[in-house]
Design a protein around this motif. Structure first.
Motif, PDB file in Angstrom:
ATOM      1  N   LEU A   1       0.789  -1.153  -0.006  1.00 11.48           N
ATOM      2  CA  LEU A   1      -0.045   0.047  -0.122  1.00 11.48           C
ATOM      3  C   LEU A   1       0.788   1.184  -0.056  1.00 11.48           C
ATOM      4  O   LEU A   1       0.801   2.057  -0.887  1.00 11.48           O
ATOM      5  N   THR A   2       1.979   1.381   0.808  1.00  9.06           N
ATOM      6  CA  THR A   2       2.797   2.604   1.128  1.00  9.06           C
ATOM      7  C   THR A   2       3.347   2.873   0.066  1.00  9.06           C
ATOM      8  O   THR A   2       3.945   4.226   0.029  1.00  9.06           O
ATOM      9  N   LYS A   3       3.723   2.052  -0.966  1.00 11.18           N
ATOM     10  CA  LYS A   3       4.625   2.570  -2.005  1.00 11.18           C
ATOM     11  C   LYS A   3       3.670   3.348  -2.801  1.00 11.18           C
ATOM     12  O   LYS A   3       4.359   3.778  -3.880  1.00 11.18           O
ATOM     13  N   HIS A   4       2.513   3.477  -2.803  1.00  5.16           N
ATOM     14  CA  HIS A   4       1.655   4.290  -4.005  1.00  5.16           C
ATOM     15  C   HIS A   4       1.211   5.386  -3.074  1.00  5.16           C
ATOM     16  O   HIS A   4       1.201   5.456  -1.879  1.00  5.16           O
ATOM     17  N   GLN A   5       1.069   6.325  -3.655  1.00  5.88           N
ATOM     18  CA  GLN A   5       0.381   7.665  -3.005  1.00  5.88           C
ATOM     19  C   GLN A   5       1.324   8.190  -2.121  1.00  5.88           C
ATOM     20  O   GLN A   5       1.090   8.488  -0.825  1.00  5.88           O
ATOM     21  N   LYS A   6       2.769   8.179  -2.084  1.00  2.00           N
ATOM     22  CA  LYS A   6       3.705   8.369  -0.981  1.00  2.00           C
ATOM     23  C   LYS A   6       3.445   9.563  -0.397  1.00  2.00           C
ATOM     24  O   LYS A   6       3.783   9.718   0.758  1.00  2.00           O
ATOM     25  N   ASP A   7       3.011  10.875  -1.132  1.00  2.00           N
ATOM     26  CA  ASP A   7       3.027  12.100  -0.317  1.00  2.00           C
ATOM     27  C   ASP A   7       1.899  12.273   0.172  1.00  2.00           C
ATOM     28  O   ASP A   7       1.473  13.422   0.901  1.00  2.00           O
ATOM     29  N   HIS A   8       0.700  11.332   0.225  1.00  2.00           N
ATOM     30  CA  HIS A   8      -0.514  11.712   0.687  1.00  2.00           C
ATOM     31  C   HIS A   8      -0.648  11.547   2.485  1.00  2.00           C
ATOM     32  O   HIS A   8       0.112  10.700   2.665  1.00  2.00           O
ATOM     33  N   PRO A   9      -1.278  12.470   2.713  1.00  4.03           N
ATOM     34  CA  PRO A   9      -1.324  12.527   4.272  1.00  4.03           C
ATOM     35  C   PRO A   9      -1.511  11.267   4.690  1.00  4.03           C
ATOM     36  O   PRO A   9      -1.091  10.901   6.026  1.00  4.03           O
ATOM     37  N   GLU A  10      -2.772  10.449   4.055  1.00  2.00           N
ATOM     38  CA  GLU A  10      -3.145   9.359   4.610  1.00  2.00           C
ATOM     39  C   GLU A  10      -2.137   8.144   4.700  1.00  2.00           C
ATOM     40  O   GLU A  10      -1.932   7.644   5.733  1.00  2.00           O
ATOM     41  N   THR A  11      -1.179   8.092   3.697  1.00  2.00           N
ATOM     42  CA  THR A  11      -0.144   7.245   3.370  1.00  2.00           C
ATOM     43  C   THR A  11       0.964   7.582   4.609  1.00  2.00           C
ATOM     44  O   THR A  11       1.441   6.721   5.194  1.00  2.00           O
ATOM     45  N   ARG A  12       1.162   8.967   4.741  1.00  3.36           N
ATOM     46  CA  ARG A  12       2.322   9.355   5.726  1.00  3.36           C
ATOM     47  C   ARG A  12       1.816   8.820   6.939  1.00  3.36           C
ATOM     48  O   ARG A  12       2.768   8.358   7.828  1.00  3.36           O
ATOM     49  N   MET A  13       0.774   9.237   7.359  1.00  2.93           N
ATOM     50  CA  MET A  13       0.043   8.767   8.733  1.00  2.93           C
ATOM     51  C   MET A  13       0.038   7.211   8.925  1.00  2.93           C
ATOM     52  O   MET A  13       0.323   6.658  10.026  1.00  2.93           O
TER      53      MET A  13
END
Ligand SMILES: [Zn+2]
Length: 502
Positions: A331-343
């Protein structure tokens, strides 16, 4: 044809006579002398004018008489309808005049006059399908619901006006809140005119509010078929309906069919978050973690969402924080800069007790996008790194008044929903919920009780209404869905934080 030509010639002749007469009047100094046989009449200018008007009138009457006589002659010659046709023409003319007046009155907002004219037009024309339309509209405008309904019922009897009648009564039932009857009428109206956009929309909305998902899918299919709805919109809405259908089947306990339905809904619209979650659950029930991972990853690529992360965690509930961190890379390798991914990444690192990595993942999110969740995570990182109580408390104090971050918000009325629903609970609009930050005024200050799980040591205390499983407590962020709007405010958690030994 000949008769019309004769009338035109006569009219031209009359004008010529009038012009001649006027010239003559001028010449004779305002007086007219008429000699009839041996008698002579001397007329003044006014009298001459009156005589002229009478003369014109006489000619007009003569013309009428001639056309009537022609009709009589035709009748005598065996044309039985000649006389009635003569009178019909007159009636028709009067009828259409009244109809035109009625339309004018309707357009200018004079309901009573419109109704009177419509009644007059009906007397002459006997065209209820036309006159009733005016009467119904005028009655609606005048607020005379009873009369309008009567007229609509009369409209039902004619094939040509049945749709108008059904639509009229349907709207009345809708206004009166009788949705059941309104839905039956909408079905009838839609069957008559599947291309009618408004009826289709009303029917769809009614079916959705009545949870008639399969009926709604049929209506939607018909709308797409007739071109009333673009294909991509149709597909997305069909997915929403299919998802609801699947949920209902789940509730009925038919899990095999429900699984198929959930997977179908996900295929129709892979980025529909609740659909992806349900499909992943279905795949897991079939013992197929590979497919579950795939649908969740696909949805995450479209839009990261905490529910997707929770479902992803549930694929392997027993793994260690380290294993989990590794598996979540999907999951986390996609949309890396998205706040949801960062959190999400920060939470995974916190669970793994790797606080510097968590801080790194979170970055400046607590500053650039301070939400309850990002600030609570920051507090947890501070605590984990051995920060003093004041720093932790400062973070939490900010969290209490911070925005809750994105929530399910109705695009139409801005109502906030705790869970995704296909029909807005406030305005009844269909498929209007978006995962976004509610506009100013929509956000509410929330209790901090749900922030505690991260601050106190494991095992996490169970929330009263949604006891999290061990895995959830570890990974699940204290995100919006845990919050209970009725929970007490910050006062409740502050003493606990203070009371906690360092
Ligand atoms: Zn709404």
């Amino acid at each position: 044809m000949l008769w019309s030509l004769f009338k035109i010639i006569l009219f031209v002749a009359l004008i010529a006579v009038a012009a001649l007469g006027a010239g003559w009047l001028m010449e004779t100094g305002g007086g007219v002398r008429i000699a009839v046989g041996a008698q002579e009449f001397n007329l003044g200018a006014l009298q001459a004018a009156i005589v002229f008007v009478l003369f014109v009138l006489a000619i007009w009457l003569l013309l009428k008489l001639i056309s009537l006589l022609t009709a009589v002659v035709h009748f005598l010659n065996g044309d039985e309808t000649a006389i009635s046709r003569y009178f019909d023409r007159n009636r028709e003319r009067k009828g259409y005049e009244a109809l035109a007046d009625g339309l004018m009155a309707l357009a200018s907002g004079e309901e009573r006059a419109a109704m009177a004219k419509a009644a007059r037009a009906e007397k002459f024309l006997h065209r209820p399908e036309l006159t009733n339309l005016i009467t119904a509209q005028a009655a609606e405008m005048a607020g005379d619901r009873k009369k309008a309904e009567d007229v609509y019922k009369r409209l039902l009897q004619d094939e040509r006006t049945r749709f108008v009648g059904i639509r009229g009564i349907m709207k009345q039932k809708l206004e009166a809140g009788d949705t059941e009857t309104a839905m039956k009428l909408a079905e009838k109206a839609f069957a008559l005119k599947p291309r009618h956009v408004e009826t289709g929309d009303i029917l769809l909305a009614l079916q959705a509010t009545q949870s008639d998902w399969s009926g709604a899918r049929k209506t939607l299919g018909a709308k797409v078929k007739t071109g009333a709805l673009p294909k991509d919109v149709g597909k997305r809405r069909d997915a929403v309906l299919a998802l609801q259908e699947a949920k209902d089947i789940f509730d009925e306990g038919n899990s095999i069919r429900a699984r198929e339905a959930a997977i179908e809904a996900n295929k129709l619209s892979p980025d529909l978050i609740p659909g992806a979650v349900l499909a992943a659950t279905s795949y897991m029930e079939r013992d197929n973690p590979r497919y579950a991972t795939r649908v969740l990853t696909k949805a995450w690529q479209a839009q990261p969402h905490p529910d997707l992360a929770a479902a992803f965690a549930a694929i392997r509930p027993d793994e260690t924080p380290e294993e989990r961190l590794k598996r979540f890379k999907a999951l986390t390798k996609h949309q890396k800069d998205h706040p949801e991914t960062r959190m999400l990444l920060a939470e995974l690192h916190i669970a793994n007790e790797d606080y510097p990595a968590a801080r790194n993942a979170l970055g400046d999110l607590a500053e650039t996008d301070p939400t309850q969740r990002s600030l609570t995570l920051m507090a947890a990182i501070e605590r984990g790194e051995g920060g003093d109580d004041d720093t932790v408390r400062a973070c939490l104090t900010r969290a209490v008044t911070a925005s809750r971050g994105p929530q399910w918000v109705c695009d139409k009325c801005n109502q906030i929903h705790a869970d995704w629903v296909p029909v807005c609970e406030n305005c009844g609009a269909f498929d209007t919920l978006s995962w976004k930050v509610p506009p100013e005024g929509g956000a509410r200050i929330h209790g901090g009780a749900e922030m505690l799980p991260l601050l106190v040591s494991k095992p996490a205390p169970e929330a009263p209404d949604t006891p999290p499983t061990e895995a959830e407590a570890e990974v699940e962020p204290p995100h919006a869905d845990y919050a209970d709007p009725d929970d007490a405010g910050p006062a409740q958690f502050a003493p606990e934080v203070e009371g906690k030994p360092k």
